[in-house]
Design a protein around this motif. Structure first.
Motif, short mmCIF file in Angstrom:
data_model
loop_
_atom_site.label_atom_id
_atom_site.label_comp_id
_atom_site.label_asym_id
_atom_site.label_seq_id
_atom_site.Cartn_x
_atom_site.Cartn_y
_atom_site.Cartn_z
N ARG A 33 44.26 47.64 49.62
CA ARG A 33 44.06 46.80 48.44
C ARG A 33 43.50 47.65 47.32
O ARG A 33 42.47 48.32 47.46
CB ARG A 33 43.11 45.65 48.74
N TYR A 36 42.09 43.07 42.60
CA TYR A 36 42.50 41.67 42.54
C TYR A 36 42.27 41.13 41.13
O TYR A 36 41.47 41.70 40.38
CB TYR A 36 41.73 40.83 43.56
N GLY A 37 42.94 40.06 40.80
CA GLY A 37 42.69 39.38 39.54
C GLY A 37 43.27 40.07 38.32
O GLY A 37 44.10 40.96 38.42
N SER A 38 42.81 39.66 37.15
CA SER A 38 43.44 40.09 35.90
C SER A 38 42.65 41.13 35.12
O SER A 38 42.96 41.41 33.97
CB SER A 38 43.69 38.87 35.00
N GLN A 42 38.09 44.66 38.40
CA GLN A 42 38.15 44.06 39.73
C GLN A 42 38.82 45.00 40.75
O GLN A 42 39.26 44.57 41.79
CB GLN A 42 38.88 42.72 39.66
N TYR A 66 45.86 42.15 44.87
CA TYR A 66 45.83 40.76 45.30
C TYR A 66 45.93 39.86 44.07
O TYR A 66 45.15 39.98 43.13
CB TYR A 66 44.56 40.46 46.08
N SER A 67 46.89 38.95 44.09
CA SER A 67 47.18 38.15 42.90
C SER A 67 46.69 36.71 43.03
O SER A 67 46.84 36.08 44.08
CB SER A 67 48.69 38.12 42.66
N TYR A 68 46.14 36.23 41.94
CA TYR A 68 45.78 34.82 41.80
C TYR A 68 46.66 34.14 40.74
O TYR A 68 46.45 32.98 40.41
CB TYR A 68 44.32 34.67 41.37
N THR A 70 49.29 32.19 38.55
CA THR A 70 50.10 30.99 38.75
C THR A 70 51.14 30.85 37.64
O THR A 70 51.89 29.88 37.62
CB THR A 70 49.22 29.73 38.80
N GLU A 78 47.88 40.61 35.53
CA GLU A 78 47.42 41.24 36.76
C GLU A 78 48.14 42.55 37.01
O GLU A 78 47.54 43.52 37.47
CB GLU A 78 47.58 40.27 37.93
#
Length: 83
Positions: A33, A36-38, A42, A66-68, A70, A78
């Motif tokens: 990894r 994560y995130g934008s 992070q 790692y994507s959140y 939507t 991201e």
């Protein structure tokens, strides 16, 4: 005939990894990894050490963010953070 390789997925949550033991156990690759995130802030705090350790142990290495997201815009943000 296909070949099956054993691999692992790691992040900061696995702590400090003894990559020579990982390789000795027959693991051939690691997905690591990157974050994560934008936001680039992070980034996974163990990404560099995991990458360097896996490569030094002779493992094949891949990275993921790692994507959140939507929405398309969120996904683009991201992807930019990962790069």
């Amino acid at each position: 005939m296909s070949t099956i390789y054993r691999g692992i997925d790691v992040s900061k949550w696995q702590g400090t990894i003894d990559w020579s033991k990982v390789a000795a156990d027959g693991i051939k690759f690691a997905f690591i990894r990157a974050g994560y995130g934008s936001s680039a802030s992070q980034k996974d705090s163990k990404f560099e050490s995991n990458y360097e350790g896996a490569k030094a142990a002779g493992l094949l290495v891949g990275a993921y963010w790692y994507s959140y997201a939507t929405t398309e815009a969120g996904g683009r943000a991201e992807a930019a953070a990962c790069l």
